[in-house]
Write a protein that holds these residues in place. Structure first.
Motif, PDB file in Angstrom:
ATOM      1  N   GLN A   1       0.870  -1.176   0.000  1.00 47.23           N
ATOM      2  CA  GLN A   1       0.000   0.000   0.000  1.00 47.23           C
ATOM      3  C   GLN A   1       0.905   1.224   0.000  1.00 47.23           C
ATOM      4  N   LEU A   2       1.026   1.841  -1.169  1.00 49.64           N
ATOM      5  CA  LEU A   2       1.959   2.939  -1.385  1.00 49.64           C
ATOM      6  C   LEU A   2       1.250   4.270  -1.192  1.00 49.64           C
ATOM      7  N   ARG A   3       1.732   5.045  -0.227  1.00 47.68           N
ATOM      8  CA  ARG A   3       1.214   6.390   0.039  1.00 47.68           C
ATOM      9  C   ARG A   3       2.331   7.357  -0.256  1.00 47.68           C
ATOM     10  N   ALA A   4       2.168   8.164  -1.281  1.00 47.78           N
ATOM     11  CA  ALA A   4       3.202   9.133  -1.655  1.00 47.78           C
ATOM     12  C   ALA A   4       2.630  10.538  -1.594  1.00 47.78           C
ATOM     13  N   ASP A   5       3.411  11.455  -1.067  1.00 45.83           N
ATOM     14  CA  ASP A   5       3.016  12.853  -1.008  1.00 45.83           C
ATOM     15  C   ASP A   5       2.817  13.367  -2.437  1.00 45.83           C
ATOM     16  N   ALA A   6       1.914  14.313  -2.614  1.00 43.86           N
ATOM     17  CA  ALA A   6       1.619  14.849  -3.948  1.00 43.86           C
ATOM     18  C   ALA A   6       2.830  15.542  -4.559  1.00 43.86           C
ATOM     19  N   GLY A   7       3.760  16.017  -3.756  1.00 43.14           N
ATOM     20  CA  GLY A   7       4.922  16.730  -4.260  1.00 43.14           C
ATOM     21  C   GLY A   7       6.123  15.839  -4.561  1.00 43.14           C
ATOM     22  N   VAL A   8       6.000  14.522  -4.361  1.00 43.75           N
ATOM     23  CA  VAL A   8       7.121  13.607  -4.614  1.00 43.75           C
ATOM     24  C   VAL A   8       7.293  13.422  -6.115  1.00 43.75           C
ATOM     25  N   PRO A   9       8.519  13.524  -6.613  1.00 42.98           N
ATOM     26  CA  PRO A   9       8.743  13.289  -8.045  1.00 42.98           C
ATOM     27  C   PRO A   9       8.361  11.856  -8.429  1.00 42.98           C
ATOM     28  N   TYR A  10       7.845  11.710  -9.634  1.00 41.61           N
ATOM     29  CA  TYR A  10       7.377  10.411 -10.117  1.00 41.61           C
ATOM     30  C   TYR A  10       8.517   9.389 -10.112  1.00 41.61           C
ATOM     31  N   GLY A  11       9.718   9.829 -10.382  1.00 37.69           N
ATOM     32  CA  GLY A  11      10.862   8.922 -10.413  1.00 37.69           C
ATOM     33  C   GLY A  11      11.096   8.227  -9.078  1.00 37.69           C
ATOM     34  N   ARG A  12      10.883   8.950  -7.979  1.00 37.85           N
ATOM     35  CA  ARG A  12      11.070   8.354  -6.644  1.00 37.85           C
ATOM     36  C   ARG A  12      10.019   7.280  -6.384  1.00 37.85           C
ATOM     37  N   VAL A  13       8.792   7.510  -6.842  1.00 37.32           N
ATOM     38  CA  VAL A  13       7.725   6.519  -6.686  1.00 37.32           C
ATOM     39  C   VAL A  13       8.068   5.274  -7.499  1.00 37.32           C
ATOM     40  N   VAL A  14       8.581   5.465  -8.702  1.00 37.32           N
ATOM     41  CA  VAL A  14       8.942   4.336  -9.566  1.00 37.32           C
ATOM     42  C   VAL A  14      10.079   3.529  -8.940  1.00 37.32           C
ATOM     43  N   GLU A  15      11.021   4.189  -8.263  1.00 34.90           N
ATOM     44  CA  GLU A  15      12.098   3.472  -7.588  1.00 34.90           C
ATOM     45  C   GLU A  15      11.550   2.531  -6.517  1.00 34.90           C
ATOM     46  N   VAL A  16      10.596   3.024  -5.740  1.00 29.82           N
ATOM     47  CA  VAL A  16      10.001   2.198  -4.690  1.00 29.82           C
ATOM     48  C   VAL A  16       9.204   1.052  -5.312  1.00 29.82           C
ATOM     49  N   MET A  17       8.487   1.333  -6.398  1.00 30.80           N
ATOM     50  CA  MET A  17       7.746   0.276  -7.087  1.00 30.80           C
ATOM     51  C   MET A  17       8.714  -0.782  -7.632  1.00 30.80           C
ATOM     52  N   GLY A  18       9.836  -0.354  -8.178  1.00 32.22           N
ATOM     53  CA  GLY A  18      10.837  -1.286  -8.685  1.00 32.22           C
ATOM     54  C   GLY A  18      11.402  -2.162  -7.583  1.00 32.22           C
ATOM     55  N   ALA A  19      11.630  -1.583  -6.401  1.00 33.18           N
ATOM     56  CA  ALA A  19      12.122  -2.368  -5.269  1.00 33.18           C
ATOM     57  C   ALA A  19      11.097  -3.416  -4.856  1.00 33.18           C
ATOM     58  N   ALA A  20       9.813  -3.069  -4.921  1.00 31.18           N
ATOM     59  CA  ALA A  20       8.767  -4.028  -4.579  1.00 31.18           C
ATOM     60  C   ALA A  20       8.729  -5.166  -5.598  1.00 31.18           C
ATOM     61  N   HIS A  21       8.826  -4.835  -6.874  1.00 27.79           N
ATOM     62  CA  HIS A  21       8.818  -5.870  -7.915  1.00 27.79           C
ATOM     63  C   HIS A  21      10.055  -6.755  -7.802  1.00 27.79           C
ATOM     64  N   ALA A  22      11.207  -6.172  -7.524  1.00 21.46           N
ATOM     65  CA  ALA A  22      12.435  -6.958  -7.377  1.00 21.46           C
ATOM     66  C   ALA A  22      12.349  -7.908  -6.182  1.00 21.46           C
ATOM     67  N   ALA A  23      11.608  -7.509  -5.143  1.00 25.20           N
ATOM     68  CA  ALA A  23      11.445  -8.362  -3.970  1.00 25.20           C
ATOM     69  C   ALA A  23      10.418  -9.465  -4.194  1.00 25.20           C
ATOM     70  N   GLY A  24       9.666  -9.388  -5.289  1.00 27.59           N
ATOM     71  CA  GLY A  24       8.663 -10.413  -5.567  1.00 27.59           C
ATOM     72  C   GLY A  24       7.245 -10.013  -5.199  1.00 27.59           C
ATOM     73  N   LEU A  25       7.032  -8.752  -4.904  1.00 25.80           N
ATOM     74  CA  LEU A  25       5.686  -8.258  -4.589  1.00 25.80           C
ATOM     75  C   LEU A  25       5.147  -7.539  -5.813  1.00 25.80           C
ATOM     76  N   HIS A  26       4.074  -8.074  -6.397  1.00 31.81           N
ATOM     77  CA  HIS A  26       3.548  -7.527  -7.648  1.00 31.81           C
ATOM     78  C   HIS A  26       2.204  -6.841  -7.477  1.00 31.81           C
TER      79      HIS A  26
END
Length: 149
Positions: A103-128
């Motif tokens: 469950q990803l909660r990101a502030d509205a001012g966070v750059p999209y790239g930072r959100v994608v990094e966290v999503m990539g870490a989740a996918h690399a860990a096996g959470l889809h």
């Protein structure tokens, strides 16, 4: 009237014991205050979540809460983590249950790239399964441009 010695009553002696009732009352009030304020302190990450239409709470299940504040700091379960600790926590959650939802909660001012990094870490860990948490859209006042089709 009789002669002799008159009986005198002695004055009341001061209490030498501490009265515990006020002390117990104060302690009980403090316990109640701590019980009421403890849940408020747990959610101390300040986020300005984006607003979207159709947001509704999902079905309760196994999930891990990941938050990104306005500065780009990542929190897992309310605790700040760095990149290595984030990957380790996500791998641990995937090892326990592979269908765990992030469950990803990101502030509205966070750059999209930072959100994608966290999503990539989740996918690399096996959470889809990733759920994006947002605030419900406020109803537009009648006659405004947002309420017209």
């Amino acid at each position: 009237m009789a002669f002799g010695r008159l009986e005198r009553t002695s004055a009341p002696q001061p209490m030498s014991d501490i009265n515990m009732t006020p002390l117990v009352d104060v302690m009980l009030v403090l316990v109640v205050i701590f019980i009421l304020t403890a849940p408020l302190l747990a959610g101390s990450i300040r986020l300005d979540l984006p607003r979207a239409e159709g947001t509704a709470p999902g079905s309760p299940g196994e999930s891990i809460a990941v938050a990104i504040d306005a500065a780009g700091q990542v929190f897992v379960g309310g605790e700040p983590v760095d990149g290595a600790a984030l990957a380790e926590r996500l791998r641990g959650a995937a090892a326990r249950r592979p269908d765990t939802e992030v469950q990803l909660r990101a502030d509205a001012g966070v750059p999209y790239g930072r959100v994608v990094e966290v999503m990539g870490a989740a996918h690399a860990a096996g959470l889809h399964r990733i759920g994006f948490v947002a605030e419900p859209q406020a109803a537009a006042p009648p006659g405004s441009a947002a309420s017209r089709p």
